[in-house]
Every structure is written in structure tokens, then in C-alpha cells.
Design an enzyme around this catalytic site. Structure first.
Site, PDB file in Angstrom:
ATOM      1  CG  ASP A  81      -2.521  -1.026   1.081  1.00 41.71           C
ATOM      2  OD1 ASP A  81      -2.514  -1.656   0.702  1.00 41.71           O
ATOM      3  OD2 ASP A  81      -2.509  -1.095   1.844  1.00 41.71           O
ATOM      4  CE1 TYR A 112       3.317  -6.979   4.287  1.00 42.43           C
ATOM      5  CE2 TYR A 112       2.341  -9.052   5.457  1.00 42.43           C
ATOM      6  CZ  TYR A 112       2.218  -8.798   4.017  1.00 42.43           C
ATOM      7  OH  TYR A 112       1.862  -8.548   3.207  1.00 42.43           O
ATOM      8  CE1 TYR A 153      -6.651  -7.175   0.025  1.00 38.56           C
ATOM      9  CE2 TYR A 153      -7.556  -9.077   0.768  1.00 38.56           C
ATOM     10  CZ  TYR A 153      -7.249  -7.659  -0.627  1.00 38.56           C
ATOM     11  OH  TYR A 153      -7.638  -8.139  -1.363  1.00 38.56           O
TER      12      TYR A 153
END
Length: 392
Positions: free
Chosen positions: A222, A286, A356
Site C-alpha cells: 500500500d 510484516y 490483508y
């Protein structure tokens, strides 16, 4: 039709040596069609065994004019020179020359074949391609490539012009994105937003003198997410004039003129690489900074272990205007929380491609199950997210 009889009838049609020999192009080896034509014309009786170099008349030569070819073989050298002149601004290592013929010439060739057959014949287009191509290869000292040449010049015989079909130049590499607020590809609806694509492409376009570029990434992060995982990409240069690029110098140039994006391991590649990275489904690691509505009970953090395994995610609300509304299953491989303050903690997450992560944290109004918010029993939001690893 017996060979000598067919030869005699074709001579009556008024064919030049090129067009006569081309009707027997599959007979003999190592001969040009005008040499076959000369053998046919100057021997009383001919058979398949006569198509050898020793039988070529000394006065045979390229060129000639007849009702079929309209003298195009007289201009082979001129066409080759025109191709070379048109290619002068371009660097190239391989080529494939083609021609575009007048419609009448193609119709005349079909008429001839309908009368005398085409079992041993070659297209006039193929002969011109070969003769012009050989001369261009010698003049430019490049190689022929029948699969994916750097440039395919096409000689328009009718208009006496050369059209260029220029293959893209493809550069593979990896990138890191060190600041937030940069998209991966161009934002045409808001030109104020910078992109990884533009930052990488700018100096490459200048050096290659290309008309434009396309960016192919192995997935994307993103706009508000940094990437430290060295994400694969291919930069496709459209109609480049320069191909022999110093990729190490380009890498240095990209990395020194700005500090937002860094590239690694640049190398030339092919269309196969684009397909490969587009189909790549690499798991990612992440680091998320999470803010909760309530103080974090360290004991509750242990519940986050329940996220390991299969989760269900309905298409997030933030992207459902451009993605099909469906439920996807994704695997979460690892979670490592670390408390920072009363209502903030970091979470290291390793997840399957396509998960997500922001919704894994917030639950997205229950569209992701289970989620960090659900397991902690309070709202939880991802304040900051980074990609810190990408499996190869």
C-alpha cells in the site's frame, strides 16, 4: 507438370530469373532463386539434379524486371540502405527484416500459382526478406533473430518507406521503499503522488532514450507501507533507442539521485520473467505497530497465537470497489508480539501471499475472522506497517 514443360510455360509468362527460379525454390541447395532461374533458362532440358552450383551460368546476376516483380529485385541494395538509414538512431544487436508488398503483386503471384502450382515455390515476400536482410546484417554487423529481434524493420515497397517494430527492453531488479506516501505505480488521478515506478524509470528513460515505461511488480505494498523485503520488479522500456546499457551505473544513478527508493541486482531479462513474477505468490513478513482502544493485558496477547493457521477474509471495504466481493482463506504462519506502551504493541506477522494485514488487525467490521481486535476484545488499528521480508 513435367519440369521442362512447366519451365517453358513460365518463361512464356515473361518472368525474370528471380521469379522463374522462385517457382522451383525447393529444388537444389545453396542456390539463390535468380541462379535457379538462370539454370532453367539456359539449359535445353532440365531435371532436379541440374540445380547445383556448377550449372550456374557465369552471367547470372541479381536483379531483373518482369510483370510479376515489377523490378523490385533491382532495388534490393537501395532498400537495404534505406533500412540502415532508418535504423541509424537505434542501438540493436538483433534484427528481422520484413517487407510489405503491393496488393497487385500478391494477387499476380496467386494467379501464377493457380495456373502452374506452388508445390516447389517460395513467396516473393520471403525472397525479398532474405535478400534485403542479408545485406542489412552485413552493413550493421548484427545477428538475425527469428523469435524476438530487437527491431523488425518492414520495408513498404509501395510507399518506399520503412516502418519499425521495436521490441521493448526489459530490466529485472528488486527494490526497497523507505518512506510512506509513495505508490508503486503512477497515480494518474493525482500527479502530486510520487511512485516507485517513476523514481526508478526516470533516469533509465533518459539513458535509454525510450518513449515510455511500464512497471511490472511481484505484488505491491500500500501507499502508506514501507518495503524492506527487496520486492521483484521488471521495468519495460517502450521503443528504446539505446539498448547497451551499463546497468551497474544505472543502479548507482537511481540510488544516488534520491533516497526514497533503492534498487538492487539490475539485469536484462525477457517476457518470461514478467509472467513469472506476476504469478509469484511469495509469503511475506510484516512489522505492524498496533494501537488498541484499551490498555493491553499482557496475558491477552497470548491469545494472538490463535491467529496462526487458516483465517477467512471477505474482500475489505477499502478495496471492494475494485475487487470481487468474496471470502478468501489465507494462512498465517507466525506471530511475535512485543508491548511498547500501555496501548501500543508491535506485531511481527508472517503470512501467505494475498493476506490483508490491516484487516487481520482491525477485523474490518467482522469481515476478517479471527482478528487481533476480536481476540483482544477491543478495537485495534494498524498505525504503521512495513514489509520486512519477502520469501523467494
Amino acid at each position: 507438370m513435367e519440369l521442362t514443360i512447366k519451365r517453358d510455360k513460365l518463361i512464356e509468362e515473361g518472368l525474370c530469373d528471380h521469379c522463374l527460379g522462385r517457382q522451383f525454390a525447393k529444388l537444389g541447395y545453396g542456390l539463390e532463386n535468380y541462379e535457379r532461374g538462370a539454370i532453367l533458362r539456359y539449359n535445353k532440358e532440365v531435371s532436379k539434379k541440374d540445380f547445383v552450383k556448377d550449372n550456374i551460368p557465369k552471367h547470372s546476376k541479381i536483379g531483373g524486371e518482369c510483370c510479376l516483380c515489377q523490378g523490385v529485385f533491382e532495388k534490393v541494395e537501395d532498400y537495404a540502405s534505406l533500412v540502415c538509414k532508418t535504423l541509424k538512431p537505434y542501438q540493436l544487436n538483433s534484427i528481422l527484416v520484413g517487407v510489405s508488398l503491393p496488393q497487385q503483386m500478391k494477387e499476380d503471384e496467386k494467379r501464377l500459382w493457380s495456373k502452374y502450382g506452388k508445390q516447389d515455390a517460395e513467396l516473393i515476400k520471403s525472397e525479398l526478406n532474405r535478400l534485403i536482410g542479408k545485406r542489412v546484417l552485413r552493413k550493421l554487423n548484427v545477428e538475425v533473430d527469428f523469435e524476438r529481434p530487437d527491431i523488425s524493420p518492414v520495408v513498404d515497397i509501395d510507399k518506399q518507406k520503412v516502418k519499425l517494430q521495436i521490441s521493448s527492453l526489459l530490466i529485472y531488479g528488486k527494490y526497497n521503499k523507505y518512506i510512506r506516501g509513495i505508490s508503486q505505480t503512477k497515480w494518474f488521478h493525482d500527479r502530486r503522488v510520487k511512485s516507485v515506478e517513476e523514481i526508478i524509470a526516470q533516469p533509465v528513460l533518459e539513458v535509454a532514450e525510450a518513449d515510455g515505461a511500464k512497471f511490472h511488480g511481484a505484488g505491491r505494498e500500500d501507499i502508506d507501507v514501507r518495503c524492506f523485503g527487496k520486492r521483484d520488479f521488471v521495468l519495460e522500456l517502450i521503443k528504446p533507442k539505446k539498448r547497451n546499457l551499463d546497468l551497474q551505473e544505472l543502479e548507482r544513478r537511481i540510488n544516488t539521485y534520491q533516497e526514497q527508493v533503492e534498487v538492487f541486482e539490475l539485469e536484462l531479462t525477457s517476457k518470461k520473467k514478467v509472467k513469472k513474477i506476476k504469478g509469484k505468490r511469495a509469503s511475506k513478513v510484516y512489522k505492524a505497530l498496533i494501537v488498541t482502544a484499551q490498555e493491553i493485558d499482557p496475558d491477552k496477547l497470548s491469545k494472538l497465537k490463535q491467529l496462526s493457521g487458516t483465517i477467512k477474509q471477505r474482500t475489505p471495504q477499502r478495496v471492494n470497489h475494485r475487487r470481487a466481493d468474496m471470502v478468501r482463506q489465507r494462512e498465517i504462519y507466525k506471530l511475535e508480539p512485543e508491548i511498547l506502551t500501555a496501548n501500543k504493541f508491535e506485531l511481527i506477522i508472517k503470512a501467505e501471499a494475498g493476506a490483508y494485514i490491516k484487516e487481520l488487525i482491525s477485523s474490518d467490521d467482522g469481515r476478517t475472522e479471527p482478528s487481533v481486535a476480536q481476540l483482544l476484545g477491543c478495537s485495534a488499528e494498524c498505525e504503521r506497517l512495513d514489509v520486512i521480508g519477502i520469501d523467494n
